[in-house]
Design a protein around this motif. Structure first.
Motif, PDB file in Angstrom:
ATOM      1  N   GLN A  33       0.659  -1.161   0.022  1.00 54.60           N
ATOM      2  CA  GLN A  33       0.077   0.091  -0.089  1.00 54.60           C
ATOM      3  C   GLN A  33       0.752   1.178  -0.021  1.00 54.60           C
ATOM      4  O   GLN A  33       2.132   1.177   0.295  1.00 54.60           O
ATOM      5  N   TYR A  35       0.963   5.746   0.994  1.00 58.52           N
ATOM      6  CA  TYR A  35       0.194   6.612   1.762  1.00 58.52           C
ATOM      7  C   TYR A  35       0.876   8.098   1.446  1.00 58.52           C
ATOM      8  O   TYR A  35       1.831   8.074   1.064  1.00 58.52           O
ATOM      9  N   PHE A  45      -4.394   7.057   2.958  1.00 57.76           N
ATOM     10  CA  PHE A  45      -4.434   5.919   1.854  1.00 57.76           C
ATOM     11  C   PHE A  45      -4.537   6.421   0.568  1.00 57.76           C
ATOM     12  O   PHE A  45      -5.219   7.018   0.344  1.00 57.76           O
ATOM     13  N   GLN A  48      -3.774   0.346  -3.109  1.00 61.13           N
ATOM     14  CA  GLN A  48      -3.279  -1.080  -2.848  1.00 61.13           C
ATOM     15  C   GLN A  48      -2.926  -1.809  -3.902  1.00 61.13           C
ATOM     16  O   GLN A  48      -4.021  -1.649  -4.899  1.00 61.13           O
ATOM     17  N   ASN A  95      -2.175 -11.915   7.177  1.00 63.24           N
ATOM     18  CA  ASN A  95      -2.829 -10.953   7.824  1.00 63.24           C
ATOM     19  C   ASN A  95      -2.187 -10.251   8.685  1.00 63.24           C
ATOM     20  O   ASN A  95      -2.685  -9.744   9.967  1.00 63.24           O
ATOM     21  N   PRO A  97       0.054  -6.862  10.407  1.00 71.54           N
ATOM     22  CA  PRO A  97      -0.126  -5.598  10.480  1.00 71.54           C
ATOM     23  C   PRO A  97       0.910  -5.101   9.107  1.00 71.54           C
ATOM     24  O   PRO A  97       1.950  -5.814   8.838  1.00 71.54           O
ATOM     25  N   LEU A  98       0.357  -3.805   8.733  1.00 68.57           N
ATOM     26  CA  LEU A  98       1.368  -3.322   7.660  1.00 68.57           C
ATOM     27  C   LEU A  98       2.715  -2.931   8.330  1.00 68.57           C
ATOM     28  O   LEU A  98       2.746  -2.508   9.506  1.00 68.57           O
ATOM     29  N   PHE A 100       5.700  -0.534   7.554  1.00 72.09           N
ATOM     30  CA  PHE A 100       5.972   0.683   6.983  1.00 72.09           C
ATOM     31  C   PHE A 100       7.481   1.236   6.684  1.00 72.09           C
ATOM     32  O   PHE A 100       8.297   0.899   7.334  1.00 72.09           O
TER      33      PHE A 100
ATOM     34  N   PHE B  33      -5.043   0.143  15.376  1.00 71.97           N
ATOM     35  CA  PHE B  33      -3.571   0.073  15.556  1.00 71.97           C
ATOM     36  C   PHE B  33      -3.282   1.425  16.145  1.00 71.97           C
ATOM     37  O   PHE B  33      -3.839   2.246  16.048  1.00 71.97           O
ATOM     38  N   LEU B  45       5.042   0.253  14.944  1.00 71.71           N
ATOM     39  CA  LEU B  45       3.859  -0.415  15.511  1.00 71.71           C
ATOM     40  C   LEU B  45       3.974  -0.717  16.961  1.00 71.71           C
ATOM     41  O   LEU B  45       4.956  -1.378  17.197  1.00 71.71           O
ATOM     42  N   PHE B  48      -1.759  -3.616  18.397  1.00 75.73           N
ATOM     43  CA  PHE B  48      -2.555  -3.695  17.471  1.00 75.73           C
ATOM     44  C   PHE B  48      -3.756  -4.606  18.169  1.00 75.73           C
ATOM     45  O   PHE B  48      -3.560  -5.505  19.243  1.00 75.73           O
ATOM     46  N   TYR B  50      -7.206  -7.000  16.636  1.00 76.20           N
ATOM     47  CA  TYR B  50      -8.087  -7.608  15.665  1.00 76.20           C
ATOM     48  C   TYR B  50      -9.481  -7.784  16.104  1.00 76.20           C
ATOM     49  O   TYR B  50     -10.356  -8.306  15.143  1.00 76.20           O
ATOM     50  N   GLN B  97      -9.861  -8.340   6.117  1.00 71.13           N
ATOM     51  CA  GLN B  97      -9.440  -8.608   4.834  1.00 71.13           C
ATOM     52  C   GLN B  97     -10.606  -9.594   4.324  1.00 71.13           C
ATOM     53  O   GLN B  97     -11.078 -10.228   5.035  1.00 71.13           O
ATOM     54  N   TYR B 103      -8.404  -2.644   1.644  1.00 71.95           N
ATOM     55  CA  TYR B 103      -8.308  -2.370   3.176  1.00 71.95           C
ATOM     56  C   TYR B 103      -7.220  -1.726   3.622  1.00 71.95           C
ATOM     57  O   TYR B 103      -6.608  -2.053   4.662  1.00 71.95           O
ATOM     58  N   TYR B 105      -5.452   1.353   5.740  1.00 72.97           N
ATOM     59  CA  TYR B 105      -5.839   1.921   6.955  1.00 72.97           C
ATOM     60  C   TYR B 105      -6.157   3.545   6.843  1.00 72.97           C
ATOM     61  O   TYR B 105      -5.627   4.376   5.913  1.00 72.97           O
TER      62      TYR B 105
END
Lengths: 110, 116
Positions: A33, A35, A45, A48, A95, A97-98, A100, B33, B45, B48, B50, B97, B103, B105
């Motif tokens: 993704q 940003y 955002f 993607q 799945n 987290p992103l 960066f 997050f 990070l 987080f 879910y 997802q 999806y 952020y």
């Protein structure tokens, strides 16, 4: 753990010049993704990319996802002063987290 | 207009204080997050979540805890604030997802915390 490297850290361009920022991941990604964060603002955002070799365009912005799904680029054609800000790529594996990149700060000189 | 709202834009706290940073989203997102942003270090990070009552440590959880009692609210707690926790704190949310094609952020406006 997963790392996302982004270059360059800074880029100064004359208005009308092109700009490119590059992103490399240490692992294969499920998606990447992009940003944009304006000065004093928060990341917003942009897009993607999911498929290997995918190319997407948003007006003067062109986004690419590498064939191996480990690298990506954002290219801006004919920059304008409204393009000023920091551009972040963020990679995701499954799945999780992103993660960066550290971002590329773009300055545009009118 | 959907959004992520952080309770304070600027905050000044003293060393040793317990600090609460609140984040609320109105998009019915499952995922939330907390990141901190520092010059030259990008976004890192902290924690987080879910799902409600679920929390996972991120890359830099030391000195922080979180609470998610309701789906829309995710709180970051600094148990005993220290000067090295002076930073910009960004909350974000995203849908699961598979629920949507995109999806990305959605970030809040951030809280700039100064610990003196």
């Amino acid at each position: 753990g997963q790392q996302v490297m982004q270059i360059p850290q800074y880029q100064h361009v004359q208005e009308g010049e092109d700009f490119t920022t590059y992103c490399n991941s240490s692992t294969t990604l499920s998606n990447i993704q992009w940003y944009k964060q304006r000065p004093g603002g928060h990341p917003v955002f942009l897009i993607q990319l999911v498929k290997s070799g995918e190319v997407k365009k948003q007006k003067r912005l062109t986004f690419q996802f590498g064939e191996a799904k480990k690298n990506s680029s954002l290219h801006i054609t004919a920059t304008q002063t409204t393009d000023v800000g920091t551009y972040f790529c963020a990679g995701q594996s499954g799945n999780t987290p992103l993660v960066f990149g550290k971002g590329t700060r773009l300055s545009v000189i009118a | 207009d959907v959004k992520v709202t952080q309770s304070s834009r600027y905050l000044v706290k003293r060393t040793g204080e317990k600090v609460f940073l609140e984040c609320v989203q109105d998009m019915d997102h499952e995922n939330m997050f907390w990141y901190r942003q520092d010059p030259g270090l990008g976004l890192r990070l902290i924690y987080f979540s879910y799902d409600v009552k679920m929390k996972e440590k991120g890359d830099i959880p030391e000195g922080y805890s979180v609470s998610r009692e309701k789906k829309e609210r995710f709180s970051l707690i600094l148990e005993s604030a220290s000067t090295n926790q002076t930073s910009m704190y960004l909350c974000a949310s995203s849908p699961n997802q598979g629920k949507t094609a995109n999806y990305g952020y959605t970030f809040g406006s951030g809280t700039r915390l100064t610990v003196v």
